[in-house]
Write an enzyme that holds these catalytic residues in place. Structure first.
Site, mmCIF file in Angstrom:
data_model
loop_
_atom_site.group_PDB
_atom_site.id
_atom_site.type_symbol
_atom_site.label_atom_id
_atom_site.label_comp_id
_atom_site.label_asym_id
_atom_site.label_seq_id
_atom_site.Cartn_x
_atom_site.Cartn_y
_atom_site.Cartn_z
ATOM 1 N N ALA A 94 0.497 -1.581 -0.122
ATOM 2 C CA ALA A 94 0.261 0.312 -0.279
ATOM 3 C C ALA A 94 0.649 1.102 -0.063
ATOM 4 C CB ALA A 94 -1.020 0.307 1.301
ATOM 5 N N LYS A 95 2.113 1.205 0.512
ATOM 6 C CA LYS A 95 3.056 2.080 0.381
ATOM 7 C C LYS A 95 2.019 3.222 1.244
ATOM 8 C CE LYS A 95 5.393 0.663 -3.614
ATOM 9 N NZ LYS A 95 5.088 -0.577 -4.178
ATOM 10 N N ARG A 96 1.085 3.202 2.287
ATOM 11 C CA ARG A 96 1.205 4.314 3.117
ATOM 12 C C ARG A 96 1.782 5.630 3.747
ATOM 13 N NH1 ARG A 96 -3.744 3.664 0.292
ATOM 14 N NH2 ARG A 96 -4.975 2.256 0.796
#
Length: 273
Positions: A94-96
Site C-alpha cells: 500500500a506504501k502508506r
C-alpha cells in the site's frame, strides 16, 4: 506467530525466497474472468493455489483492486490466503505515508480489515508516520528505502551528512525504528550495488526486493547482493511475469504461472549457497 517468524518458516518450508505479487489487470486477465463480477477474486485464487508451495509470501498491490472498486474481492483474497495457507506471509503493498491518527487508520486497514502480516509504508514523513504501525507488535512494517524505479534517485540519492538518503533511511530503521524487531526494507533489484550496501547496514533484516521479471533485474546479482550469510533474508518479488505468463502447449493460465514461478524460485536458489 510474528511476521518475521512466519517469514523465516516459509523460507525453509518452501525452500523459497520468491514473493508472488498479485496485481490483477482486467485488460490482461484470461477471457473467462473478463465478464465475471468476481473475476479478480477467482483469478487470484487460481494463482495462489498454483504457486503456494513455491512462494515465501504473497503481495497484493492495493491500487489494482481499489481502482476497480474491488476492495471486497481483495478482502476475500486475503481471507483465502489466511484460511488455506496460514503459514505464508501476506503483505499488503500500500506504501502508506501519513502521521498520527491517519496513520493509525491505515494500520487498521492493513492489519484488521485485510488481516495482512505486513504492510509497505513510506518513511518520508518521519518516525511518527511509522510508529502507529508498531502498535500491532506482531505485524511487519516494510519501509521504502531504495526503490526499483529510475526516478527514485531524484530523492534517494540526496546527500545527508555525507551519505545518500536511502542509506540514512536504512540506518534509521535498523538502529532506531525497529523496536519490535518486525521491520523490513524495500530495496530494488535494479540496483544491486545499492542492495549490497543496504544489506551491509542492516544485517539480517529482511528485504522486499522488487524489480526482477518484467522490470529486468538480474537474479544472480540480486541474490548475491542481498542474501544473508544463511542464504535467506529476501522476499524477491515477481508479479506480471508470473501472473500473465504465456501458456505453452497443454497449459492453462494457472499452469503457466506455476511453471514460471517454479523456474524463478529455482533460478533464485541456484545463487543462495
Amino acid at each position: 506467530m510474528t511476521f518475521i517468524n512466519k517469514l523465516s518458516a516459509a523460507w525453509t518450508a518452501n525452500d523459497s525466497l520468491l514473493c508472488v505479487g498479485l496485481d490483477p489487470d482486467m485488460d490482461k486477465l484470461p477471457a473467462q474472468f473478463q465478464n465475471d463480477p468476481q473475476g479478480i477474486y477467482h483469478f487470484c485464487r487460481e494463482i495462489i493455489d498454483a504457486t503456494a508451495d513455491l512462494a515465501c509470501s504473497f503481495k497484493p498491490q492495493i491500487a489494482y483492486f481499489a481502482a476497480l472498486s474491488a476492495e471486497a474481492q481483495l478482502e476475500k483474497i486475503c481471507h483465502y490466503v489466511r484460511d488455506n495457507y496460514p503459514h505464508i506471509p501476506l503483505i499488503l503493498d500500500a506504501k502508506r505515508g501519513d502521521i498520527g491518527a491517519t496513520a493509525r487508520q491505515y494500520a487498521r486497514e492493513a492489519y484488521d480489515r485485510y488481516g495482512a502480516d505486513a504492510v509497505t509504508v513510506n518513511p518520508y514523513m518521519g518516525s511518527d508516520s511509522v510508529e502507529p504501525y508498531m502498535e500491532w507488535s506482531d505485524r511487519g512494517v516494510i519501509i521504502l528505502c531504495r526503490t526499483s524505479n529510475a526516478g527514485g534517485s531524484d530523492l534517494q540519492f540526496l546527500n545527508v551528512d555525507g551519505q545518500p538518503l536511502y542509506q540514512h533511511v536504512a540506518r534509521l530503521v535498523a538502529q532506531k525504528w525497529n523496536a519490535n524487531g518486525q521491520c523490513a526494507l524495500v530495496v530494488g533489484a535494479t540496483f544491486p550495488e545499492e542492495l549490497a550496501q543496504v544489506r551491509a547496514i542492516v544485517g539480517d533484516m529482511p528485504l522486499l526486493v522488487p524489480g526482477i521479471g518484467a522490470q529486468g533485474g538480474d537474479i544472480a546479482a540480486t541474490v548475491k547482493s542481498g542474501k544473508t550469510a544463511a542464504g535467506a533474508g529476501m522476499m524477491i518479488n515477481s508479479s506480471r511475469a508470473i501472473l500473465y505468463a504465456a501458456p505453452q502447449a497443454g497449459e492453462d493460465f494457472a499452469a503457466a504461472a506455476r511453471r514460471v514461478a517454479l523456474e524463478t524460485r529455482d533460478a533464485i536458489n541456484q545463487h543462495r549457497a
